[in-house]
Write a protein that holds these residues in place. Structure first.
Motif, PDB file in Angstrom:
ATOM      1  N   ILE A 149      32.042  37.779  39.917  1.00 55.45           N
ATOM      2  CA  ILE A 149      32.725  36.715  39.929  1.00 55.45           C
ATOM      3  C   ILE A 149      33.412  36.110  38.717  1.00 55.45           C
ATOM      4  O   ILE A 149      34.424  35.569  38.802  1.00 55.45           O
ATOM      5  N   ARG A 190      41.064  41.981  52.426  1.00 53.41           N
ATOM      6  CA  ARG A 190      41.560  43.039  52.031  1.00 53.41           C
ATOM      7  C   ARG A 190      43.041  42.933  52.085  1.00 53.41           C
ATOM      8  O   ARG A 190      43.916  43.373  51.319  1.00 53.41           O
ATOM      9  N   SER A 210      40.038  37.830  42.779  1.00 52.81           N
ATOM     10  CA  SER A 210      39.156  38.141  44.077  1.00 52.81           C
ATOM     11  C   SER A 210      37.975  38.884  43.735  1.00 52.81           C
ATOM     12  O   SER A 210      37.761  39.386  42.580  1.00 52.81           O
ATOM     13  N   PHE A 211      36.893  38.640  44.855  1.00 53.94           N
ATOM     14  CA  PHE A 211      35.747  39.319  44.383  1.00 53.94           C
ATOM     15  C   PHE A 211      35.298  39.670  46.263  1.00 53.94           C
ATOM     16  O   PHE A 211      35.263  38.653  46.857  1.00 53.94           O
ATOM     17  N   VAL A 212      35.502  40.916  46.551  1.00 53.53           N
ATOM     18  CA  VAL A 212      35.572  41.239  47.713  1.00 53.53           C
ATOM     19  C   VAL A 212      34.421  42.380  48.039  1.00 53.53           C
ATOM     20  O   VAL A 212      34.805  43.462  47.317  1.00 53.53           O
ATOM     21  N   GLU A 213      33.469  42.320  49.123  1.00 56.97           N
ATOM     22  CA  GLU A 213      32.873  43.606  49.305  1.00 56.97           C
ATOM     23  C   GLU A 213      32.079  44.018  48.059  1.00 56.97           C
ATOM     24  O   GLU A 213      32.048  45.185  47.917  1.00 56.97           O
ATOM     25  N   GLY A 214      31.496  43.227  47.287  1.00 55.69           N
ATOM     26  CA  GLY A 214      30.671  43.926  46.167  1.00 55.69           C
ATOM     27  C   GLY A 214      31.483  44.165  44.976  1.00 55.69           C
ATOM     28  O   GLY A 214      32.666  44.201  44.976  1.00 55.69           O
ATOM     29  N   PRO A 215      30.894  44.256  43.789  1.00 59.60           N
ATOM     30  CA  PRO A 215      31.061  44.459  42.522  1.00 59.60           C
ATOM     31  C   PRO A 215      31.948  45.868  42.288  1.00 59.60           C
ATOM     32  O   PRO A 215      31.588  46.831  42.970  1.00 59.60           O
ATOM     33  N   GLY A 216      32.814  45.971  41.415  1.00 59.51           N
ATOM     34  CA  GLY A 216      33.458  47.248  41.145  1.00 59.51           C
ATOM     35  C   GLY A 216      33.504  47.352  39.676  1.00 59.51           C
ATOM     36  O   GLY A 216      34.530  46.965  39.175  1.00 59.51           O
ATOM     37  N   PHE A 217      32.482  48.233  39.072  1.00 58.06           N
ATOM     38  CA  PHE A 217      32.626  48.251  37.615  1.00 58.06           C
ATOM     39  C   PHE A 217      32.460  49.708  37.122  1.00 58.06           C
ATOM     40  O   PHE A 217      31.931  50.643  38.050  1.00 58.06           O
ATOM     41  N   LEU A 259      45.435  45.520  49.882  1.00 60.33           N
ATOM     42  CA  LEU A 259      44.755  46.903  49.976  1.00 60.33           C
ATOM     43  C   LEU A 259      45.171  47.377  51.090  1.00 60.33           C
ATOM     44  O   LEU A 259      44.992  48.917  51.003  1.00 60.33           O
ATOM     45  N   MET A 314      44.687  40.967  49.417  1.00 52.58           N
ATOM     46  CA  MET A 314      44.785  41.768  48.178  1.00 52.58           C
ATOM     47  C   MET A 314      45.816  43.044  48.076  1.00 52.58           C
ATOM     48  O   MET A 314      45.938  43.381  47.130  1.00 52.58           O
TER      49      MET A 314
END
Lengths: 304, 909
Positions: free
Chosen positions: B807, B712, B744-751, B717, B715
């Motif tokens: 991803i 994080r 980045s792909f951190v702690e699950g997807p966010g859509f 954040l 990124m």
């Protein structure tokens, strides 16, 4: 993964190598000022169900009221009742004023709180906020773009209701001069139309407090409902407080105190002093709350 | 965060609630201790010979300031008692006055009979009260036996203030409110100047007035003193007679017919009601007296006579005038603030006007105020407060501040100096209640106005009839009705004219507005024979609504008609009203009015105009204080902008936005990175490592080792507490441009769940603002391998589908540094195998991949290098092979990574 996944990145390798050599500190084509264009944010928000539902409600409400008035008993002629609701069926302008008066205090506040309170908090709850920030969209810019879009949706909501009411009222009750509540005097429609624009503008400005509080809460929480509910809660508390006459002139500084001041613009002698005060109170709260929102978001650790 | 955010919201709510509760408590808390009054009974000898003893029930409020203070006598209205004035008296005492309130003789628990403020009775009572005040140690004296004292009161109480001022030189200032100049004229008004002998009997008001004082008959039988003890009338308004409210139930309690002679049981210092309950009467019992209640017999007899005939006898006029300031010309020579109500058909503005002229003629300072209410009600609460404040200010000026009572330095003119008119100020935007504004002028022009405007009116000569018995009658105002209806409805008074009984004359629509302040006048001609009783009124008529009769006032007149037309000038009621442009003036002359006694014989006359114009008094010097925007309407937003700017500038972090540093080829360099949780525990503790190009780095550690926190921070954040992260030589700060080279792909997807997979990726790329052709969208989508599902809303996806889409999103634009957090979670074994191949291939072209995992096999098979973390600290960095080699036990079958790992993190078996 695709079956032939392996060759794919390989084909990109050469391009990447070229870019890295030339790009230095940023990827090619990246500029902070071009991130999260308003159009993109509009599209991201537009297809949401709550957006659709809220606009559907706002557009349907005038027609529902028209139907309700058609079913109800005709208001007694010559009776002493000259309340704004008694005059709603006098014509399109009267009807629009009535619709605004019944919805400004709560329905529009909820709509505005929804658009402004949900905007950041929902991204946080979907986890999409962190990918936007890592894209990277600079934090101030992200907040600015989101604020503009949320305000634009709120403004559309506040505008669309009286306009649809005007249309529905004109279709149902005809285009007549406006009849003033209380005295029953009439003002020519042509005179009152510009004032009606002022009224809608004032309704917009008076919702700024709700909008900015919802926005501040939205930045602070990742529960969209919390942000919306918090802002609506403020409206309720403020409305209750302004009924406490013992508070005296302190009430003038309550955010909802001047919300009905626009009625003065529809009287035979328009009096704008209340509206000016309302604008002042509204802008004051809004500016400070929005500043807090930006300050808070800058320093915030995004962990959602 | 949800928990912490919730707690913060809760704290904010609690803070808000505390502020609200505090505000309420602050405004509702009694601001100062109440001043307590002391009940006293003052024994008085009065009557023409000074031989009749009455006991006055009074309450003394010592000055809150202590010491010797000026005194104020507060007098109540007709039908009321001293109890009505308790609150106002307490406030005045709090302001530093010694305040004495008393029930006038014949009212409340005072004994004696009502003599209508006669010089022989009530005035002598007041003299005795002044004597009493002069003996108080806490009252300031001007001379021995001469206290510094003022009198304020409304209606009946206002008249006693005027009469006492005329008969007692020790009074220093008075504030008479809504009271009379000539009681005979008030009850028998006539608008052409012929005097009360020819006046028209104001029968409804007179009836209410006398019944309020005469109602004791029934009250005595039922109530007695006990009924009085708990029966303080509700109104606290000093400027309204109780009688005006038709409150005939104001049971005065004591027995009627209290005798003319001295009451044998009245003793000084004994004011209990019990003593008065059995008031003796040696003269009671005649049938006529039964209707008199507590009135003096001569007053009662007078009323019985005039009420029967509807005509004022000379004796009646003499008696009524004895109780009126008109009988004492030139004797009131002290500062006087006259406050009169605009809605007052009992004592209209003309009475205050006459008082003002009479007092000002002596050279005494006089000011005039016309307030919104009056005996017909309709006054605003704001005006009540204003009256009390003005009253107190007047007393301050002439009792407290003036060194010598009653003299104003540098006084030049003999006119009435200040003039204030309460006008309708529209509605308060917040409360929607009516607001009163006070227009002020430096001098009072009188009812004739500072100047006059003639407005032509026209209409033919019209026949009108007086109905037999005088009924049905026109309605202008119903006395007491406003009070019965709670006063609120009074402002929308209904005026009714009966067709055939009223002649109507109208002006053309006004071309410009006229603000009338004073008495308009008009000349009319009456054709017919004999004496004619008429009522003239001036309406404000506009299209589309009922015509308004300003203040509901009418002018009664008597004319001796002639066939050739008797011409007469009618003085219309004094008003303050703006007639707007486009409105018409409408003069109505009617034969009847419900409030007055009219002839019962049927008759017919004709009424026409003489002159053809209404003369309107105007006072242009009356200026409403500018109600421009309050200062804060512009100051508050400006201050808010300053505060906001301060908030934003002070909140700015002192870091170079770009992070600074020269670009170099090292994809990731972490130095001394530390991040503490809120509770002070370190999530990452002094972490340092770097990653070279082309490496696939495994970030390995058990749950809670700080892997995700580190990512994080990469990124931008979360803000590191210490240390820094550099990507390609640039320091990472929130929003640093170099992050554009990081996927980045951190702690699950966010859509966005409502959008399709494809729309999510496209909008994400558009949000980066980079050219669409750089996205390599198709290649990324191929990696996601979602097929037709790409066109479905993300909310319908399974966990694995979202994972692959995320991803793919991380790989959009083929970033030089790819950071993946647990990328194989939720994938099935074939997909995991493919993933490994993808990552290895991705790094081969000189790009760098960082993969975090707690799965050892994953790291072993995918990564070239490994960083092992434990409780936020680095425990190993190097190639995967080195990790195995360092821990290779001699002669063994070769190390297992799992053992090495467990050993490293200190949990070896």
């Amino acid at each position: 993964m695709s079956v032939n996944g392996a060759p794919v990145p390989a084909s990109g390798t050469r391009a990447a190598g070229v870019r890295t050599a030339a790009g230095g500190g940023t990827a090619r084509g990246y500029a902070p000022g071009r991130t999260l264009p308003l159009r993109v944010e509009f599209v991201r928000q537009f297809r949401r169900r709550r957006t659709m539902a809220m606009f559907g409600l706002l557009l349907a409400l005038p027609w529902v009221l028209v139907v309700a008035f058609q079913f109800g008993p005709a208001p007694g002629r010559g009776g002493g009742g000259l309340r704004i609701s008694d005059l709603a069926t006098q014509g399109g302008l009267n009807f629009a004023a009535f619709v605004l008066s019944v919805s400004a205090s709560f329905l529009l506040a909820v709509a505005v709180a929804l658009f402004c309170g949900d905007t950041v908090a929902s991204e946080a709850s979907w986890s999409s906020l962190r990918y936007l920030l890592a894209a990277p969209v600079p934090r101030d810019r992200l907040l600015r773009q989101k604020l503009i879009v949320a305000m634009a949706y709120s403004a559309t909501a506040v505008t669309v209701l009286p306009l649809m009411a005007l249309l529905a009222g004109t279709v149902a009750f005809g285009w007549h001069d406006i009849q003033v509540p209380g005295t029953g005097e009439t003002i020519p429609a042509a005179d009152v139309l510009p004032r009606f624009a002022v009224v809608v503008g004032y309704a917009l400005v008076s919702q700024l407090v709700v909008a900015s509080l919802a926005f501040l809460l939205s930045v602070g929480t990742d529960s969209p409902l919390g942000a919306v509910g918090g802002a609506v809660g403020l409206v309720i508390v403020s409305t209750i407080l302004q009924a406490v006459e013992a508070l005296g002139s302190v009430r003038e500084f309550l955010p909802t105190f001047w919300n009905t001041a626009w009625l003065d613009a529809l009287s035979p002698d328009p009096d704008y002093s209340g509206m000016i005060k309302g604008v002042a109170v509204s802008v004051t709260y809004a500016v400070i709350l929005v500043a807090f929102a930006f300050r808070r978001f800058r320093a915030k650790d995004v962990v959602s | 965060m949800t928990l912490r955010g919730g707690r913060r919201t809760f704290a904010a709510a609690v803070a808000l609630a505390l502020v609200v509760a505090g505000g309420l408590a602050w405004s509702l808390w009694p601001s100062e201790p109440r001043v307590r009054g002391q009940d006293v009974a003052v024994s008085v000898m009065d009557g023409p010979a000074g031989d009749q003893r009455v006991t006055l029930d009074a309450t003394f409020f010592p000055p809150a300031s202590g010491g010797k203070a000026p005194a104020v006598l507060l007098a109540h209205g007709f039908g009321g008692s001293k109890d009505d004035l308790r609150d106002e008296a307490a406030r005045l005492a709090g302001r530093g006055y010694a305040v004495l309130t008393w029930s006038a003789r014949g009212f409340g628990r005072s004994t004696g009979e009502i003599a209508l403020n006669s010089p022989d009775y009530e005035v002598k009572d007041v003299r005795a009260l002044v004597d009493w005040l002069a003996r108080r140690p806490d009252v300031r004296l001007d001379a021995s036996g001469d206290p510094r004292v003022g009198i304020a009161g409304g209606s009946y109480g206002g008249a006693i203030a005027l009469m006492a001022a005329a008969y007692d030189d020790r009074i220093d200032a008075i504030v008479p409110q809504i009271t009379w100049y000539d009681l005979a004229d008030a009850l028998f008004p006539e608008s052409t100047g012929q005097g009360p002998e020819h006046g028209v009997f104001k029968k409804m008001w007179a009836g209410l007035f006398f019944s309020a004082g005469g109602s004791a008959l029934s009250g005595a039988a039922a109530g007695g003193p006990a009924a009085l003890a708990g029966g303080a009338p509700g109104s606290t308004r000093p400027n309204a007679d109780q009688g005006a409210g038709g409150s005939t139930d104001t049971s005065t309690g004591t027995s009627t017919g209290t005798a003319d002679g001295p009451a044998k049981d009245g003793k000084t210092g004994d004011g209990t009601g019990g003593k008065m309950g059995g008031g003796t009467g040696d003269g009671s019992g005649t049938s006529g007296r039964a209707q008199c209640g507590r009135f003096r017999p001569e007053i009662c007899d007078m009323y019985l006579t005039v009420a029967e005939t509807g005509r004022a006898t000379p004796e009646a006029v003499k008696l009524l005038r004895a109780s009126s300031p008109v009988s004492v010309p030139g004797r009131i020579r002290i500062p006087t603030l006259l406050i009169q109500g605009q809605r007052d058909s009992l004592f209209p503005l003309a009475h205050a006007d006459a008082n003002a002229r009479a007092i000002a003629a002596t050279g005494a300072p006089v000011e005039m105020a016309w307030i919104s209410g009056g005996h017909d009600g309709g006054g605003s609460e704001a005006d009540d407060e204003w009256v009390e404040e003005r009253t107190a200010a007047w007393l301050d000026r002439w009792l407290k501040d003036s060194p010598v009572p009653g003299v104003r330095a540098g006084r030049t003119s003999a006119g009435v100096e200040g003039f204030t008119v309460s006008r309708d100020g529209g509605r308060d935007p917040g409360t929607r209640r009516s607001v009163v504004v006070h227009a002020a002028a430096p001098s009072y022009a009188g009812l004739a106005g500072a100047s006059r405007t003639e407005v032509p009116i026209a209409g033919p000569v019209q026949p009108i009839a007086n109905p037999p018995g005088g009924s049905p009658a026109s309605v202008s105002v119903v006395p007491g009705l406003s009070s019965l209806l709670g006063g609120a409805s009074a402002s929308a008074g209904v005026s009714v004219d009966i067709p055939g009984q009223a002649a109507v004359f109208e002006s053309a629509p006004l071309t410009k507005p006229v603000h009338v302040t004073g008495s308009p006048s008009v000349k009319i001609k009456v054709y017919g024979t004999g004496e004619v009783t008429l009522f003239a009124k001036l309406y404000d008529a506009s299209g589309g609504r009922l015509a308004v009769l300003p203040s509901s006032l009418v002018s009664p007149l008597r004319v001796t008609a002639s066939e050739s037309g008797a011409e007469t000038t009618v003085t219309l009621p004094a008003i303050d009203r703006r007639f707007d442009a486009g409105h018409r003036l409408r003069l109505v002359v009617a034969t009847t009015d419900m409030g007055y006694a009219t002839p019962s014989a049927p008759a017919a006359y004709r009424v026409g105009l003489a002159g053809g114009a209404v003369s309107l008094p105007v006072d242009a010097s009356l200026v409403t204080p500018a109600t421009g925007p309050a200062w804060w309407t512009w100051a508050a937003p400006l201050a808010a902008i300053v505060v906001a700017a301060g908030l934003l500038l002070a909140g700015r972090r002192r870091t170079v936005p770009d992070g600074g540093g020269e670009p170099d080829g090292v994809p990731l360099r972490i130095t001394g990175l530390t991040k503490r949780y809120r509770n002070g525990e370190k999530a990452v503790d002094g972490l340092s490592f770097h990653v070279e190009k082309g490496q696939v780095l495994g970030l390995l550690g058990p749950n809670g080792a700080g892997k995700t926190t580190t990512m994080r921070m990469m990124m931008g954040l979360i803000h590191p507490d210490e240390g820094e992260i550099r990507i390609f030589g640039r320091r990472v700060v929130p929003g640093a441009p170099v992050l554009s080279r990081l996927g980045s792909f951190v702690e699950g997807p966010g859509f966005l769940p409502h959008l399709t997979g494809r729309a999510n990726l496209e909008l994400y790329w558009q949000a980066t603002g980079r050219p669409a052709e750089d996205a390599h969208m198709e290649e990324a989508l191929e990696i996601a391998g979602l097929g037709a599902a790409l066109e479905r809303a993300v909310r319908t996806y399974s966990q694995g589908m979202r994972q692959r889409l995320a991803i793919a999103q991380a790989m959009l634009g083929l970033p030089d540094l790819l950071v993946l957090d647990e990328p194989t979670n939720g994938l099935d074994p074939p997909q995991i195998a493919e993933m490994r191949a993808v990552l290895k291939a991705y790094a081969e072209g000189g790009r760098t991949v960082i993969v975090s995992s707690h799965l050892l096999g994953e790291v072993e098979q995918t990564c070239t290098h490994v960083v092992v973390m434990r409780r936020g600290r680095l425990v190993f960095q190097g190639p995967v092979g080195d990790l195995l080699a360092t821990r290779s036990p001699s002669g063994g079958p070769g190390p297992r990574l799992e053992d090495v790992f467990l050993d490293l993190i200190g949990e070896s078996r």
